[in-house]
Design a protein around this motif. Structure first.
Motif, PDB file in Angstrom:
ATOM      1  N   ALA A  60      33.284  46.769  46.886  1.00 30.84           N
ATOM      2  CA  ALA A  60      33.519  45.657  47.908  1.00 30.84           C
ATOM      3  C   ALA A  60      33.050  44.451  47.803  1.00 30.84           C
ATOM      4  N   SER A  61      31.784  44.181  47.214  1.00 30.26           N
ATOM      5  CA  SER A  61      31.230  42.948  47.130  1.00 30.26           C
ATOM      6  C   SER A  61      31.810  42.126  45.990  1.00 30.26           C
ATOM      7  N   LEU A  62      32.506  42.902  44.950  1.00 32.77           N
ATOM      8  CA  LEU A  62      33.250  42.315  43.812  1.00 32.77           C
ATOM      9  C   LEU A  62      34.449  41.475  44.537  1.00 32.77           C
ATOM     10  N   ARG A  63      35.221  42.479  45.250  1.00 33.35           N
ATOM     11  CA  ARG A  63      36.413  42.078  45.677  1.00 33.35           C
ATOM     12  C   ARG A  63      36.182  40.699  47.015  1.00 33.35           C
ATOM     13  N   ALA A  64      35.068  41.038  47.457  1.00 28.46           N
ATOM     14  CA  ALA A  64      34.722  39.612  48.305  1.00 28.46           C
ATOM     15  C   ALA A  64      34.615  38.252  47.604  1.00 28.46           C
ATOM     16  N   ARG A  65      33.967  38.449  46.399  1.00 27.59           N
ATOM     17  CA  ARG A  65      33.902  37.506  45.559  1.00 27.59           C
ATOM     18  C   ARG A  65      35.338  36.907  45.012  1.00 27.59           C
ATOM     19  N   ASP A  66      35.948  37.848  44.532  1.00 28.69           N
ATOM     20  CA  ASP A  66      37.138  37.464  43.836  1.00 28.69           C
ATOM     21  C   ASP A  66      38.198  38.707  44.186  1.00 28.69           C
ATOM     22  N   PRO A  67      39.183  38.792  44.709  1.00 31.73           N
ATOM     23  CA  PRO A  67      40.252  39.746  44.953  1.00 31.73           C
ATOM     24  C   PRO A  67      40.921  40.357  43.981  1.00 31.73           C
ATOM     25  N   ALA A  68      40.693  39.622  42.627  1.00 33.49           N
ATOM     26  CA  ALA A  68      40.874  40.067  41.235  1.00 33.49           C
ATOM     27  C   ALA A  68      40.315  40.920  40.533  1.00 33.49           C
TER      28      ALA A  68
ATOM     29  N   ILE B 150      35.111  47.828  18.396  1.00 38.20           N
ATOM     30  CA  ILE B 150      35.097  46.670  19.475  1.00 38.20           C
ATOM     31  C   ILE B 150      34.149  47.540  20.535  1.00 38.20           C
ATOM     32  N   LEU B 151      33.407  46.781  21.028  1.00 35.57           N
ATOM     33  CA  LEU B 151      32.616  47.255  22.170  1.00 35.57           C
ATOM     34  C   LEU B 151      32.910  46.154  23.499  1.00 35.57           C
ATOM     35  N   CYS B 152      32.942  46.691  24.650  1.00 33.09           N
ATOM     36  CA  CYS B 152      32.919  45.982  25.969  1.00 33.09           C
ATOM     37  C   CYS B 152      32.184  46.363  26.904  1.00 33.09           C
ATOM     38  N   ILE B 153      31.206  45.606  27.390  1.00 35.99           N
ATOM     39  CA  ILE B 153      30.283  46.181  28.153  1.00 35.99           C
ATOM     40  C   ILE B 153      30.382  45.312  29.757  1.00 35.99           C
ATOM     41  N   ASN B 154      30.688  45.821  30.891  1.00 40.03           N
ATOM     42  CA  ASN B 154      30.683  45.347  32.102  1.00 40.03           C
ATOM     43  C   ASN B 154      31.388  44.080  32.246  1.00 40.03           C
ATOM     44  N   MET B 155      32.741  43.929  31.501  1.00 37.34           N
ATOM     45  CA  MET B 155      33.759  43.110  31.537  1.00 37.34           C
ATOM     46  C   MET B 155      34.988  43.516  32.648  1.00 37.34           C
ATOM     47  N   VAL B 156      35.432  44.681  32.635  1.00 39.25           N
ATOM     48  CA  VAL B 156      36.568  45.197  33.216  1.00 39.25           C
ATOM     49  C   VAL B 156      36.742  45.044  34.541  1.00 39.25           C
ATOM     50  N   HIS B 157      35.441  45.269  35.327  1.00 41.32           N
ATOM     51  CA  HIS B 157      35.444  45.369  36.939  1.00 41.32           C
ATOM     52  C   HIS B 157      35.066  43.604  37.427  1.00 41.32           C
ATOM     53  N   ILE B 158      34.533  42.867  36.360  1.00 41.96           N
ATOM     54  CA  ILE B 158      34.215  41.667  36.708  1.00 41.96           C
ATOM     55  C   ILE B 158      35.144  40.376  35.940  1.00 41.96           C
ATOM     56  N   SER B 159      36.571  40.909  36.089  1.00 46.77           N
ATOM     57  CA  SER B 159      37.771  39.902  35.562  1.00 46.77           C
ATOM     58  C   SER B 159      38.877  40.304  35.981  1.00 46.77           C
ATOM     59  N   PRO B 160      40.020  39.710  36.128  1.00 45.79           N
ATOM     60  CA  PRO B 160      41.287  40.117  36.453  1.00 45.79           C
ATOM     61  C   PRO B 160      41.935  41.252  35.551  1.00 45.79           C
TER      62      PRO B 160
ATOM     63  N   ASN C 245      28.595  52.493  44.243  1.00 45.03           N
ATOM     64  CA  ASN C 245      29.668  51.810  43.510  1.00 45.03           C
ATOM     65  C   ASN C 245      30.527  51.502  44.595  1.00 45.03           C
ATOM     66  N   GLN C 246      30.891  52.147  45.691  1.00 42.34           N
ATOM     67  CA  GLN C 246      31.871  51.535  46.595  1.00 42.34           C
ATOM     68  C   GLN C 246      31.147  50.342  47.293  1.00 42.34           C
ATOM     69  N   ALA C 247      29.982  49.976  47.544  1.00 45.23           N
ATOM     70  CA  ALA C 247      29.461  48.573  48.120  1.00 45.23           C
ATOM     71  C   ALA C 247      29.642  47.571  46.832  1.00 45.23           C
ATOM     72  N   PHE C 248      29.293  48.075  45.599  1.00 40.65           N
ATOM     73  CA  PHE C 248      29.510  47.133  44.817  1.00 40.65           C
ATOM     74  C   PHE C 248      30.937  46.574  44.480  1.00 40.65           C
TER      75      PHE C 248
END
Length: 207
Positions: A160-168, A107-117, A155-158
């Protein structure tokens, strides 16, 4: 033809794919099995799926995504590529207690963990434990926070931007990732540093 126009309209483009796909391919060449079905969770646009399927013609690629627009984009990229080793995309939510597939050899999962609850990551490990045979691989790619390793400014800026879009949403701590994997029956096996402050993490299903 109308079908071609519809497919072109459905196709999404993820700029990061062009930047990271070759580096990811190099690691996958080491970590993927020599044969079997690779289930890709959260395939997004579908660009990775067709690229990896072309790079590994001995493997059968099963893309998936929870978003109907993502599923349509994957189908459009698949139709354009015309590769025999890419299956039609599945509508699959990693957090769901049951997945619409019964097997995977990795199983492969790319760039999901940080853009999902966080529930999606917990569900990913639970699903991997259900599907994978002992010793087979779950592979993650993306940006993470590591204890005792300075987090890059980008990555810190990224984060912060993710959490601003969705706190989860937000970058996950690798210790939390490893603990969740272990709780589901997946052992951490290897960390690989990747370009642009990303990581690839390899887990294997325990007996």
């Amino acid at each position: 033809m109308p079908g071609d126009a519809n497919e072109a309209a459905a196709k999404r483009h993820a700029p990061a794919t062009l930047r990271n796909r070759d580096a990811i391919t190099e690691v996958l060449a080491e970590w993927l099995p020599s044969s079997g079905t690779i289930l890709e969770i959260a395939s997004g646009s579908g660009e990775h799926a067709v690229h990896f399927a072309a790079a590994f013609p001995h493997l059968f690629w099963q893309p998936s995504d929870p978003d109907p627009a993502g599923v349509a984009s994957i189908a459009a990229w698949r139709a354009e590529a015309g590769l025999p080793n890419v299956a039609p995309p599945l509508a699959l939510d990693a957090a769901a207690p049951a997945w619409p597939t019964g097997r995977a050899d990795a199983i492969l999962c790319i760039n999901m963990v940080h853009i999902s609850p966080w529930a999606a990551t917990v569900g990913l490990f639970a699903g991997a434990a259900r599907l994978l045979a002992p010793g087979t691989a779950l592979i993650l790619y993306g940006p993470y926070v590591e204890p005792d390793v300075p987090t890059a400014d980008s990555n810190q800026a990224f984060d912060a931007s993710l959490r601003a879009r969705d706190p989860a949403w937000g970058l996950r701590d690798t210790d939390a990732i490893k603990a969740a994997a272990s709780a589901a029956g997946l052992a951490f096996a290897e960390r690989r540093a990747m370009p642009a402050n990303n990581l690839m993490l390899l887990f294997r299903r325990t007996a």
